[in-house]
Design a protein around this motif. Structure first.
Motif, PDB file in Angstrom:
ATOM      1  N   SER A   9       2.682 -23.873  40.878  1.00 20.05           N
ATOM      2  CA  SER A   9       1.504 -23.177  40.371  1.00 20.05           C
ATOM      3  C   SER A   9       1.535 -21.717  40.805  1.00 20.05           C
ATOM      4  CB  SER A   9       0.235 -23.850  40.912  1.00 20.05           C
ATOM      5  OG  SER A   9       0.204 -25.200  40.526  1.00 20.05           O
ATOM      6  N   LYS A  10       0.618 -20.942  40.245  1.00 14.52           N
ATOM      7  CA  LYS A  10       0.501 -19.524  40.586  1.00 14.52           C
ATOM      8  C   LYS A  10       0.200 -19.366  42.087  1.00 14.52           C
ATOM      9  CE  LYS A  10      -1.876 -15.354  39.233  1.00 14.52           C
ATOM     10  NZ  LYS A  10      -2.882 -14.734  38.394  1.00 14.52           N
ATOM     11  N   CYS A  12       2.017 -19.990  44.689  1.00 12.57           N
ATOM     12  CA  CYS A  12       2.432 -21.105  45.539  1.00 12.57           C
ATOM     13  C   CYS A  12       3.672 -20.787  46.366  1.00 12.57           C
ATOM     14  CB  CYS A  12       2.672 -22.348  44.691  1.00 12.57           C
ATOM     15  SG  CYS A  12       4.048 -22.123  43.570  1.00 12.57           S
ATOM     16  N   HIS A 113       4.845 -25.403  46.887  1.00 15.46           N
ATOM     17  CA  HIS A 113       3.429 -25.769  46.928  1.00 15.46           C
ATOM     18  C   HIS A 113       2.770 -25.192  48.169  1.00 15.46           C
ATOM     19  CE1 HIS A 113      -0.142 -28.161  46.130  1.00 15.46           C
ATOM     20  NE2 HIS A 113      -0.150 -28.450  47.418  1.00 15.46           N
ATOM     21  N   THR A 117      -3.824 -22.862  47.553  1.00 16.26           N
ATOM     22  CA  THR A 117      -4.093 -22.667  46.122  1.00 16.26           C
ATOM     23  C   THR A 117      -5.087 -23.701  45.599  1.00 16.26           C
ATOM     24  OG1 THR A 117      -2.319 -24.110  45.324  1.00 16.26           O
ATOM     25  CG2 THR A 117      -1.758 -21.769  45.732  1.00 16.26           C
ATOM     26  N   LYS A 119      -4.382 -26.343  44.172  1.00 12.98           N
ATOM     27  CA  LYS A 119      -3.824 -26.963  42.965  1.00 12.98           C
ATOM     28  C   LYS A 119      -3.100 -28.254  43.325  1.00 12.98           C
ATOM     29  CE  LYS A 119      -4.560 -23.325  40.273  1.00 12.98           C
ATOM     30  NZ  LYS A 119      -5.126 -23.227  38.989  1.00 12.98           N
ATOM     31  N   LEU A 122       2.654 -30.572  40.780  1.00 15.65           N
ATOM     32  CA  LEU A 122       3.118 -30.732  39.402  1.00 15.65           C
ATOM     33  C   LEU A 122       4.056 -31.930  39.277  1.00 15.65           C
ATOM     34  CD1 LEU A 122       4.091 -27.011  38.688  1.00 15.65           C
ATOM     35  CD2 LEU A 122       1.957 -28.164  38.058  1.00 15.65           C
TER      36      LEU A 122
END
Length: 163
Positions: A9-10, A12, A113, A117, A119, A122
């Motif tokens: 993710s952005k 990370c 990761h 974040t 998030k 993934l």
């Protein structure tokens, strides 16, 4: 050429991990190139520079050369973005190409990761992710590395690609 990706993710830690991996793999005597995907319109040229003016005038490609480097810029001019496989053919042969981004492409990847974040990982929904590099404990059945353990991550990637 062997290919391996870094995804996540952005914010990370992908770019920092890429930078460290390039340095580590190069220090082992292997040649490395990188391919970075940007989701936004990005420009490596500056308005007013000669090469920028050439592109603005309509040139399809502009090759900028100097005593220290050269860069080829190719304007798509409303053509679709080329697929990753086509872009890889543009690179000179090296031992390893590290790819940042291209989450949904099928090449093998490690997921970066960072807990901050907020998030989710993934990897549960992406079978091309082979390991996770995280700054905190994460729940995964994949091999897990500390995000800052560049040597172990490089060892894993090189073993995966057979180098």
């Amino acid at each position: 050429m062997k290919v391996y990706g870094v995804t996540g993710s952005k914010n990370c830690g992908k770019t920092g991990l890429m930078e460290r991996l390039v340095a580590e793999v190069c220090a082992r005597g292997l040649s490395v190139s990188t391919l970075k995907h940007a989701h936004h319109s990005t420009d490596v040229d500056q308005p007013g520079r000669d090469s920028y003016r050439h592109r603005q005038a309509g040139a399809r490609e502009v090759l900028l050369a100097s005593p220290h480097r050269w860069a080829l810029m190719h304007e798509l001019r409303d053509a679709p973005e080329p697929p990753l496989e086509e872009l890889l053919t543009k690179l000179s042969p090296v031992d390893l190409v590290l790819i940042e981004g291209y989450k949904s492409s099928p090449h093998p990847k490690i997921e970066a990761h960072r807990a901050e974040t907020g998030k989710p990982l993934l990897s549960p929904a992406n079978a091309s992710v082979r390991a996770v590099a995280a700054d905190s404990a994460v729940e995964t059945t994949l091999p897990r590395f500390d995000l800052d353990d560049t040597v172990a991550i490089a060892d894993f990637i090189l073993r995966e690609v057979g180098l």
